[in-house]
Structure formats: structure tokens, C-alpha cells
Scaffold this motif. Structure first.
Motif, PDB file in Angstrom:
ATOM      1  N   LEU A 229       0.827  -1.196   0.000  1.00 14.01           N
ATOM      2  CA  LEU A 229       0.000   0.000   0.000  1.00 14.01           C
ATOM      3  C   LEU A 229       0.866   1.252   0.000  1.00 14.01           C
ATOM      4  O   LEU A 229       1.759   1.409   0.837  1.00 14.01           O
ATOM      5  CB  LEU A 229      -0.922   0.013   1.219  1.00 14.01           C
ATOM      6  N   ILE A 230       0.611   2.140  -0.963  1.00 12.17           N
ATOM      7  CA  ILE A 230       1.284   3.438  -0.997  1.00 12.17           C
ATOM      8  C   ILE A 230       0.478   4.469  -0.212  1.00 12.17           C
ATOM      9  O   ILE A 230       1.010   5.189   0.625  1.00 12.17           O
ATOM     10  CB  ILE A 230       1.485   3.900  -2.454  1.00 12.17           C
ATOM     11  N   GLY A 231      -0.838   4.529  -0.479  1.00 14.72           N
ATOM     12  CA  GLY A 231      -1.666   5.470   0.259  1.00 14.72           C
ATOM     13  C   GLY A 231      -3.115   5.397  -0.161  1.00 14.72           C
ATOM     14  O   GLY A 231      -3.455   4.790  -1.186  1.00 14.72           O
ATOM     15  N   THR A 232      -3.982   5.999   0.646  1.00 10.56           N
ATOM     16  CA  THR A 232      -5.423   5.995   0.376  1.00 10.56           C
ATOM     17  C   THR A 232      -6.007   7.376   0.655  1.00 10.56           C
ATOM     18  O   THR A 232      -5.405   8.205   1.351  1.00 10.56           O
ATOM     19  CB  THR A 232      -6.164   4.971   1.258  1.00 10.56           C
ATOM     20  N   ILE A 233      -7.200   7.595   0.130  1.00  7.85           N
ATOM     21  CA  ILE A 233      -7.973   8.790   0.431  1.00  7.85           C
ATOM     22  C   ILE A 233      -9.455   8.473   0.238  1.00  7.85           C
ATOM     23  O   ILE A 233      -9.839   7.830  -0.737  1.00  7.85           O
ATOM     24  CB  ILE A 233      -7.559   9.998  -0.456  1.00  7.85           C
ATOM     25  N   GLU A 234     -10.285   8.853   1.198  1.00  8.57           N
ATOM     26  CA  GLU A 234     -11.727   8.697   1.050  1.00  8.57           C
ATOM     27  C   GLU A 234     -12.278   9.929   0.338  1.00  8.57           C
ATOM     28  O   GLU A 234     -11.924  11.063   0.676  1.00  8.57           O
ATOM     29  CB  GLU A 234     -12.404   8.512   2.402  1.00  8.57           C
ATOM     30  N   THR A 235     -13.185   9.698  -0.614  1.00 14.21           N
ATOM     31  CA  THR A 235     -13.739  10.801  -1.389  1.00 14.21           C
ATOM     32  C   THR A 235     -15.143  10.430  -1.843  1.00 14.21           C
ATOM     33  O   THR A 235     -15.742   9.492  -1.319  1.00 14.21           O
ATOM     34  CB  THR A 235     -12.824  11.131  -2.595  1.00 14.21           C
ATOM     35  N   THR A 236     -15.676  11.154  -2.808  1.00 12.70           N
ATOM     36  CA  THR A 236     -16.980  10.861  -3.393  1.00 12.70           C
ATOM     37  C   THR A 236     -16.863  10.923  -4.914  1.00 12.70           C
ATOM     38  O   THR A 236     -15.904  11.493  -5.456  1.00 12.70           O
ATOM     39  CB  THR A 236     -18.046  11.873  -2.937  1.00 12.70           C
ATOM     40  N   THR A 237     -17.835  10.356  -5.592  1.00  9.31           N
ATOM     41  CA  THR A 237     -17.837  10.408  -7.053  1.00  9.31           C
ATOM     42  C   THR A 237     -17.967  11.845  -7.541  1.00  9.31           C
ATOM     43  O   THR A 237     -17.354  12.232  -8.547  1.00  9.31           O
ATOM     44  CB  THR A 237     -18.988   9.557  -7.612  1.00  9.31           C
ATOM     45  N   SER A 238     -18.757  12.645  -6.846  1.00  5.83           N
ATOM     46  CA  SER A 238     -18.924  14.041  -7.262  1.00  5.83           C
ATOM     47  C   SER A 238     -17.594  14.791  -7.222  1.00  5.83           C
ATOM     48  O   SER A 238     -17.326  15.646  -8.074  1.00  5.83           O
ATOM     49  CB  SER A 238     -19.963  14.743  -6.378  1.00  5.83           C
ATOM     50  N   ARG A 239     -16.737  14.467  -6.266  1.00  7.97           N
ATOM     51  CA  ARG A 239     -15.425  15.124  -6.194  1.00  7.97           C
ATOM     52  C   ARG A 239     -14.495  14.612  -7.297  1.00  7.97           C
ATOM     53  O   ARG A 239     -13.670  15.366  -7.819  1.00  7.97           O
ATOM     54  CB  ARG A 239     -14.802  14.903  -4.818  1.00  7.97           C
ATOM     55  N   LEU A 240     -14.632  13.345  -7.653  1.00  4.58           N
ATOM     56  CA  LEU A 240     -13.827  12.826  -8.752  1.00  4.58           C
ATOM     57  C   LEU A 240     -14.162  13.515 -10.069  1.00  4.58           C
ATOM     58  O   LEU A 240     -13.339  13.572 -10.982  1.00  4.58           O
ATOM     59  CB  LEU A 240     -14.040  11.314  -8.898  1.00  4.58           C
ATOM     60  N   LEU A 241     -15.382  14.024 -10.168  1.00  2.00           N
ATOM     61  CA  LEU A 241     -15.819  14.667 -11.409  1.00  2.00           C
ATOM     62  C   LEU A 241     -15.240  16.070 -11.580  1.00  2.00           C
ATOM     63  O   LEU A 241     -15.449  16.702 -12.620  1.00  2.00           O
ATOM     64  CB  LEU A 241     -17.347  14.724 -11.447  1.00  2.00           C
ATOM     65  N   GLU A 242     -14.519  16.555 -10.575  1.00  2.00           N
ATOM     66  CA  GLU A 242     -13.910  17.884 -10.661  1.00  2.00           C
ATOM     67  C   GLU A 242     -12.563  17.769 -11.379  1.00  2.00           C
ATOM     68  O   GLU A 242     -11.584  17.290 -10.816  1.00  2.00           O
ATOM     69  CB  GLU A 242     -13.712  18.469  -9.265  1.00  2.00           C
ATOM     70  N   LYS A 243     -12.528  18.177 -12.637  1.00  2.00           N
ATOM     71  CA  LYS A 243     -11.298  18.093 -13.429  1.00  2.00           C
ATOM     72  C   LYS A 243     -10.198  18.927 -12.769  1.00  2.00           C
ATOM     73  O   LYS A 243     -10.410  20.062 -12.374  1.00  2.00           O
ATOM     74  CB  LYS A 243     -11.539  18.583 -14.855  1.00  2.00           C
ATOM     75  N   GLY A 244      -9.007  18.329 -12.658  1.00  2.00           N
ATOM     76  CA  GLY A 244      -7.893  19.002 -12.028  1.00  2.00           C
ATOM     77  C   GLY A 244      -7.855  18.855 -10.522  1.00  2.00           C
ATOM     78  O   GLY A 244      -6.935  19.356  -9.872  1.00  2.00           O
ATOM     79  N   LYS A 245      -8.849  18.158  -9.951  1.00  2.00           N
ATOM     80  CA  LYS A 245      -8.899  17.961  -8.508  1.00  2.00           C
ATOM     81  C   LYS A 245      -7.670  17.184  -8.053  1.00  2.00           C
ATOM     82  O   LYS A 245      -7.278  16.194  -8.665  1.00  2.00           O
ATOM     83  CB  LYS A 245     -10.170  17.199  -8.121  1.00  2.00           C
ATOM     84  N   ILE A 246      -7.037  17.641  -6.973  1.00  2.00           N
ATOM     85  CA  ILE A 246      -5.844  16.989  -6.439  1.00  2.00           C
ATOM     86  C   ILE A 246      -6.193  16.328  -5.106  1.00  2.00           C
ATOM     87  O   ILE A 246      -6.768  16.959  -4.212  1.00  2.00           O
ATOM     88  CB  ILE A 246      -4.700  18.005  -6.237  1.00  2.00           C
ATOM     89  N   PHE A 247      -5.860  15.035  -4.987  1.00  2.00           N
ATOM     90  CA  PHE A 247      -6.107  14.281  -3.764  1.00  2.00           C
ATOM     91  C   PHE A 247      -4.776  13.912  -3.124  1.00  2.00           C
ATOM     92  O   PHE A 247      -3.904  13.318  -3.772  1.00  2.00           O
ATOM     93  CB  PHE A 247      -6.895  12.998  -4.054  1.00  2.00           C
ATOM     94  N   GLY A 248      -4.614  14.253  -1.860  1.00  2.00           N
ATOM     95  CA  GLY A 248      -3.405  13.878  -1.142  1.00  2.00           C
ATOM     96  C   GLY A 248      -3.546  12.510  -0.509  1.00  2.00           C
ATOM     97  O   GLY A 248      -4.486  12.261   0.255  1.00  2.00           O
ATOM     98  N   LEU A 249      -2.624  11.596  -0.845  1.00  2.00           N
ATOM     99  CA  LEU A 249      -2.659  10.245  -0.298  1.00  2.00           C
ATOM    100  C   LEU A 249      -2.018  10.211   1.082  1.00  2.00           C
ATOM    101  O   LEU A 249      -1.040  10.916   1.348  1.00  2.00           O
ATOM    102  CB  LEU A 249      -1.922   9.284  -1.230  1.00  2.00           C
ATOM    103  N   LEU A 250      -2.570   9.359   1.941  1.00  2.00           N
ATOM    104  CA  LEU A 250      -2.022   9.150   3.273  1.00  2.00           C
ATOM    105  C   LEU A 250      -1.668   7.682   3.450  1.00  2.00           C
ATOM    106  O   LEU A 250      -2.441   6.790   3.058  1.00  2.00           O
ATOM    107  CB  LEU A 250      -3.020   9.585   4.351  1.00  2.00           C
ATOM    108  N   SER A 251      -0.515   7.409   4.035  1.00  2.00           N
ATOM    109  CA  SER A 251      -0.076   6.036   4.277  1.00  2.00           C
ATOM    110  C   SER A 251      -0.786   5.467   5.499  1.00  2.00           C
ATOM    111  O   SER A 251      -1.578   6.158   6.157  1.00  2.00           O
ATOM    112  CB  SER A 251       1.437   6.008   4.495  1.00  2.00           C
ATOM    113  N   LYS A 252      -0.471   4.209   5.832  1.00  2.00           N
ATOM    114  CA  LYS A 252      -1.070   3.587   7.011  1.00  2.00           C
ATOM    115  C   LYS A 252      -0.731   4.360   8.279  1.00  2.00           C
ATOM    116  O   LYS A 252      -1.521   4.393   9.224  1.00  2.00           O
ATOM    117  CB  LYS A 252      -0.598   2.140   7.133  1.00  2.00           C
ATOM    118  N   SER A 253       0.460   4.949   8.298  1.00  2.00           N
ATOM    119  CA  SER A 253       0.894   5.718   9.471  1.00  2.00           C
ATOM    120  C   SER A 253       0.434   7.167   9.404  1.00  2.00           C
ATOM    121  O   SER A 253       0.918   8.009  10.153  1.00  2.00           O
ATOM    122  CB  SER A 253       2.414   5.655   9.602  1.00  2.00           C
TER     123      SER A 253
END
Length: 718
Positions: A229-253
Motif C-alpha cells: 500500500l502506498i496510500g489511500t484517500i476517502e472521497t466521493t464520485t462528485s469530487r472525482l468529477l472535478e477536473k484538475g482535482k488533487i487528492f493527497g494520499l495518506l499512508s497507514k501511518s
């Protein structure tokens, strides 16, 4: 008739490694096939993607199948190891019934494969409602890229990242877990990967609700299958539809491990429109990665037009509402002497053919019991005299409730060992009142635990109703209870007087369905359709009229149990323990069933025989037995009198031998309401087994709790 669609997802655990020594692990994929019956042929729904180097695959491919309460639909899940181009090796297969899956905890059913491993099938409900502005059907097209992902391969290499999208589902232990519904291909040695376009059915990803939480995960691909696992982020489909949206991944720690950027996201109504959009994007050169459009993870179904009541019924059942079952049997004298062949209650111990009463009990009980929270049913009789007193509602069986369809047949057959006179007339109002009271009590008990319980009362009779006014009053009063009443007429009598049920009923108070068994005596499936078609509407009307709706945040019948059917539990009539079909995978990916499989089908029209239900050799876990167990006792032999002419003269008593039943003693933990059991080998936590209660002798279905391994001890309360 418009049918409800349910979505199926498949995963497996502890599959055998058939790849050979020093060659890594198996590369499994699954093929889902709707089993043939007398009227239809096998239909391949499709195959999943291949998971490399894994004996615990969780496939993302979703399958959709028609569902109707009254209709048993069997599917075959075949697991195969992919060797190379057009070559595969069978790893085993198992049969599932859609109603069994929907009625199980977490809407998940498990079967143990003969060749090793366990395969699980989950039925995912569709909870979004048409007309809701937040409900969207169609397909999400998506292209992502990563920036400065965490390197998991050390100083001498770079990660091979891929991403997954997951939805939240209830697991077999009652807790929620993430289920992967889309998985990309890995980009080798690249910490700033640009993945190709992917797309997924919105019903699969988020139930059509763009606000529902989903999980975006990124992994470093490993050939061993142990991806990091590199990282995860919880989001929604509506947020994925935002072109250019940047999601910061977080590791287990909970440390930053890179960013994911949405390069393009869109929704199209159909799969064809989605594919066309992606192909045009590729022609413009905007699709990076391998340069190909990946169509592997698409659910090939569009939005559905669903019959409202049946769709809502599935939603209710899927979110924890239970069906309870109760049976009342006619023992009036007009049934004839049960010791004489050809009479309605005659039990054939030579050919083991079911009589008409038994056929209706097994046909309807076999379906409704799938949704019964504990598989325990009250059974009553009416129209018989005990000690000269006419009883129109008496208990069948030694206990107030019997266990499963098998227990119903045993209790029915054993009632003839009691001393009574078959009398009359035929009256229904007492068993209807008792059924309404049982339904109200079951609903109350369920509500204490945060659930709901709806009861189906089956009345079996050979004659017309003699207490019409009292029956009308009873049905009117019962219409305010969570109850449906099915009256099945058996035998050759005229049931024209039963027309009063239709004349009496109205849409708001109609809880009754009458059917003549003789019209369906050779077709179990047709009988089920004739009797259960109205049940979803009655069920939905009761709860919706009281402002009680399915809970979209709860999935699975938390009162039902996950059952390992390949070890314990009854197989469908005419089916073997597993059905290995002749599956051929063509070079273009098409999957077909070979001609040799044509002889393999599930006969859903057959009622079967008594041996299909009353097999005393059911595999059972053996409880711990005290060395001071007493010897088997022999019960006294009772006598019984029959009167085939109503309340007239009595015939000589007919005597039935009673076989001795061996008794065992277990080690009580909290005597006498619990005992200890040693878990058999091959049975894992979360699986259900059938055991014989050493205190009462009754069969019980119990679930192995978490943390108790094979050979360990578990405490069973009853």
C-alpha cells in the motif's frame, strides 16, 4: 413481468496453488453461469479479470441477474487458473441460489470447493431511487495521474503503481468493509504514473449516489501478489468529477505519500457512449499509459426499469428486514385414513414420494425460509379431536417451533404418532388469529434488536371454509399485523366457496392469496409463482404505509447467517455437490458452455422425494460427550384413532412403532441453556455448521465466532 436486478460480486479465499512448484501462485479468474432448467439453457453472464499470483482473489467485475421472490435462480461459479492463451485449468466450482445470497448475513453466501478453498458471492442491493436528483445512472469515465508517489521498492528500483476504487459493503461479520470495484493496470518503475482511461457502472461504484463515500487506493504491484500500500484517500464520485482535482494520499501511518490528480472525468448514459468518448480521447492523444483503452472492469448493464414493489422488497430484505414463516395443516376427517394409500395424508415409506401436503410445505417453505432470520417455524394443526375435544389450533411438534424445512416434515410426520381423531368441520379463524399474534410478537421481538419481522402464514386444507364470517373478521383484524396469509387447497374437492376471499378483499386490506394445488401438482416452480407473486406488494404496503422504509446505510440481513452449503445444508433437488461445467474461453474473450454441459441442469419444477429432505446422515459437528452418557432410551408406543367420516364412529386404533433415539450429554457451560462444541477441521470463523443440541436433540444452525479456529471450543447458547 418486469424483473428486479441484483448485482453479484465474487471473491475467494485459500484457493489451492495449481501453478506448480517454483512457479509462483495461481492466476485465478471466475466464470459466472446461470444454470439451465427444463425450460432454459445455460447462460454465461461472463468472466472476471485474472488476478495474478493470488490464492485470495477479490475480483472487481460485477454481474447483474434478474430476481423474483417466487423463482429459484441458480448460478454456477467456476474458478479457473489461467495458464496461457486460450488455456485454463479448473480449480473447482460451486452452486449458489440468488435467494440464499440475499437472505444471508451481509448478503453474502459461501461455499467450500472440493478441490480446496472457499468462494463467496455477494448480492449488492440497488438503494438509490429514480426521481431523486442525487440518483445518477450510467458510467463514470476516469483518467488519473500521480505525482511524487512514495517509493516502496528501496534504493535500486521504483514502485509499479496501480490504483483501486472501492465501495463500502457490510461483511460477513456484520461490520462494514471496502469492496474493490475497479482496479487499474500497473505502470512499471514510475513514481509519476499516467494511467489510461477506465470506466465503471455508477450503480456498482456508489449505488448511483454521487455523494456516497468511496475509497481511492494506490498500491505498488508485486509479482508475488503481496502488493504494498502506498496510500489511500476517502472521497466521493462528485469530487472525482472535478477536473484538475488533487487528492493527497495518506499512508497507514497517516503520513503524506503522494498526490493523485484527476486528468479527466465524465459520465455517459451507456457503455457504448463511454467507449466512444474514450476512443476519441485516445485519438487526440490524451490517453497515456499503455496507449490502449482498458475495458476489463466494465459492468455491461445499463440503468434498470424496476417494478417498484419488487425493487423496494429487495431493498427491505437487503437492509435487514426478515421473513418469518408459519404453517397450519388440516387434519379434518375428509382427508381420509392416512394409513390407506391414495389418501391425502398417506406417507409412502417405500417410494418416499411426498404427499400433497408435504409438496406444498417444501415448495413454499424452501423459498421463504431463505429469508427467515433463525429458520425456526411454528406449526399448527386444526380439525382434530384430542380426548373428545375438537381442537382448531394445536401445536405440531414437541417444541413451539421446528427447525427448517427438514424439521417441518419431521414434525408433520411425527404428529400421527399422537392419539387424536380426525374430525371437522374445516375452520380457519383460530389459526389466523394465532398467526396474527405470532406475527405481532415476532415484529416486537425483532424491533427490540433494531430489526423488523414480517410473517407469512401458510394454511393447507382439503376443503372449503365453514366459518366464513369468523374468517372474514379474523382476516380483517389481521390486516393490521405484519402478516400475509396463503391458503393452499389440496385434493379433488371443489373450492368454489373460497371465492369469498376475493370478494371480501380490497387493496388496502388484502393480505390473502388462495391457490389450488392440483393445478400445479407437477410443477413446483409454477406453484411458487402462483402463491408468492403478491407477497412483495403486501410486504411493502405494510411497512411503507407506516412510514417504515429500507435503511440505505445498512446492508445484509443481520439476523440471517452465512452458511457453508457445500459442507452443511441442503442441495437443490437434482444437483450434485458441485457442477463443473464444460467452459471454453475463446481468443476474443468470449466464454461459452460446451455441449457436454447440456445434460447438467437444475430441475426447479420437481418436488423431489422425502429422502431429499429427511436425510438423517446430515454431517454434524460432534459435541463433547461426557463419559457418563446414559444409554439410549426407548419411548413408549402410542396409539391413534382416525375417523374418516367426520365426527361419527371411530375406527380401530392404528399403531406406529417409535424408534429409539440415542441420547448424548455435552459439557454444560451455563446449564442447561448452553453447551460447548469442538469446531470441526476445515470450518473457519464466519461459517455456519449444523449441530445436534445434546440437551434437546434438535438440529441447530450456528455460526463459528471470530477467533475460534478449527479444533477450538465454542460456546453455544440456546
Amino acid at each position: 413481468m418486469v424483473k428486479t436486478k441484483v448485482q453479484l460480486l465474487v471473491h475467494a479465499h485459500k484457493l489451492p496453488n495449481v501453478d506448480g512448484i517454483f512457479k509462483g501462485k495461481s492466476d485465478p479468474y471466475a466464470v459466472v453461469t446461470i444454470m439451465a432448467n427444463k425450460k432454459t439453457e445455460h447462460k454465461v453472464l461472463g468472466r472476471t479479470e485474472t488476478i495474478l499470483n493470488s490464492v485470495d482473489p477479490s475480483w472487481t467485475k460485477a454481474f447483474f441477474i434478474d430476481y423474483e421472490l417466487h423463482k429459484e435462480s441458480f448460478i454456477n461459479i467456476g474458478i479457473y487458473h489461467e495458464i496461457g492463451y486460450k488455456k485454463s485449468k479448473s480449480m473447482g466450482s460451486a452452486l449458489f441460489e440468488i435467494g440464499d445470497i440475499l437472505g444471508s448475513r451481509g448478503n453474502t453466501r459461501a461455499r467450500k470447493l472440493k478441490k480446496g478453498g472457499i468462494v463467496y458471492v455477494s448480492a449488492k442491493k440497488l438503494i438509490a431511487k429514480e426521481g431523486d436528483p442525487n440518483f445518477t445512472t450510467g458510467f463514470l469515465g476516469l483518467q488519473l495521474y500521480g505525482i511524487k508517489l512514495k517509493n516502496k521498492d528501496g534504493f535500486f528500483g521504483k514502485s509499479d503503481p496501480f490504483f483501486e476504487l472501492s465501495c463500502k459493503m457490510e461483511g460477513t461479520d456484520g461490520n462494514f468493509e471496502w469492496k474493490t470495484v475497479l482496479r487499474s493496470k500497473a505502470i512499471r518503475n514510475n513514481l509519476n504514473p499516467h494511467w489510461m482511461h477506465y470506466f465503471v457502472n455508477l450503480l456498482t461504484l456508489c449505488d448511483g449516489d454521487l455523494r456516497k463515500t468511496i475509497l481511492l487506493s494506490v498500491f505498488d504491484h508485486e509479482k508475488s501478489g503481496r502488493h504494498k500500500l502506498i496510500g489511500t484517500i476517502e472521497t466521493t464520485t462528485s469530487r472525482l468529477l472535478e477536473k484538475g482535482k488533487i487528492f493527497g494520499l495518506l499512508s497507514k501511518s497517516n503520513k503524506k505519500s503522494g498526490e493523485i490528480v484527476v486528468k479527466e472525468a465524465f459520465i455517459k448514459d451507456t457503455q457504448e457512449e463511454t467507449e466512444d468518448h474514450i476512443k476519441k480521447a485516445r485519438e487526440r492523444g490524451s490517453s497515456s499509459g499503455t496507449g490502449d483503452v482498458d475495458m476489463t472492469f466494465v459492468s455491461n448493464q445499463n440503468a434498470f426499469s424496476l417494478l417498484e414493489d419488487e425493487r423496494m422488497f429487495v431493498d427491505y430484505i437487503s437492509s435487514g428486514f426478515r421473513l418469518n414463516f408459519a404453517v397450519a395443516v388440516d387434519f379434518t376427517g375428509s382427508n381420509g385414513d392416512p394409513t390407506i394409500p391414495g389418501t391425502l395424508h398417506y406417507i409412502d415409506k417405500f417410494t418416499h414420494t411426498l404427499n400433497d401436503y408435504e409438496k406444498v410445505i417444501t415448495a413454499l417453505g424452501g423459498i421463504i425460509s431463505k429469508y427467515d432470520w433463525d429458520k425456526k417455524f411454528p406449526m399448527w394443526g386444526f380439525g382434530a379431536k384430542f380426548d373428545g375435544i375438537l381442537r382448531n389450533c394445536f401445536q405440531i411438534g414437541e417444541e413451539p417451533q421446528v427447525n427448517g424445512v427438514q424439521g417441518m416434515l419431521k414434525a408433520y410426520r411425527n404428529v400421527f404418532r399422537r392419539g387424536f381423531i380426525m374430525s371437522g368441520p374445516t375452520e380457519f379463524h383460530e389459526v389466523i388469529n394465532e398467526g396474527a399474534q405470532e406475527a405481532t410478537q415476532a415484529e416486537y421481538q425483532a424491533s427490540i434488536a433494531g430489526h423488523h419481522s414480517y410473517t407469512v402464514l401458510l394454511i393447507l386444507t382439503d376443503g372449503s371454509c365453514h366459518d366464513i364470517d369468523e374468517t372474514k373478521a379474523a382476516l380483517l383484524a389481521a390486516s393490521d399485523s405484519p402478516l400475509s396469509v396463503i391458503i393452499a387447497g389440496v385434493g379433488d374437492a371443489s373450492f368454489r366457496s373460497m371465492q369469498f376471499l376475493d370478494d371480501f378483499s380490497n387493496e388496502e386490506k388484502d393480505i390473502t392469496q388462495f391457490v389450488e394445488f392440483n393445478k400445479y401438482q407437477d410443477d413446483k416452480a409454477a406453484l411458487a409463482e402462483a402463491t408468492l407473486t403478491e407477497l412483495p406488494s403486501q410486504f411493502v404496503r405494510y411497512y411503507s404505509s407506516r412510514g417504515i422504509h429500507a435503511n440505505p446505510n445498512v446492508q445484509g440481513n443481520s439476523g440471517a447467517t452465512l452458511e457453508d452449503l457445500s459442507i452443511y445444508g441442503q442441495q437443490p433437488i437434482g444437483a450434485s455437490d458441485s457442477e463443473d461445467l464444460d467452459i471454453n474461453v475463446h481468443g476474443d474473450g468470449e466464454v461459452v458452455v460446451g455441449a457436454a454441459a447440456g445434460a447438467t441442469y437444475i430441475d426447479t419444477s420437481s418436488y423431489g422425494t422425502a429422502t431429499d429432505y429427511l436425510n438423517d446422515d446430515i454431517p454434524m459437528a460432534v459435541p463433547l460427550v461426557s463419559p457418563s452418557a446414559p444409554p439410549a432410551a426407548t419411548a413408549p408406543v402410542p396409539t391413534q384413532s382416525y375417523n374418516s367420516n367426520g365426527a361419527g364412529s371411530e375406527k380401530p386404533a392404528a399403531t406406529y412403532p417409535v424408534q429409539s433415539i440415542p441420547s448424548v450429554t455435552a459439557t454444560p457451560v451455563v446449564a442447561p441453556r448452553s453447551f460447548q462444541l469442538q469446531v470441526p477441521n476445515g470450518v473457519d470463523p464466519g461459517m455456519q455448521i449444523t449441530v445436534k443440541n445434546p440437551m434437546t436433540g434438535q438440529l441447530m444452525n450456528v455460526v463459528v465466532p471470530p477467533g475460534v479456529p478449527p479444533g477450538g471450543l465454542m460456546e453455544i447458547n440456546y
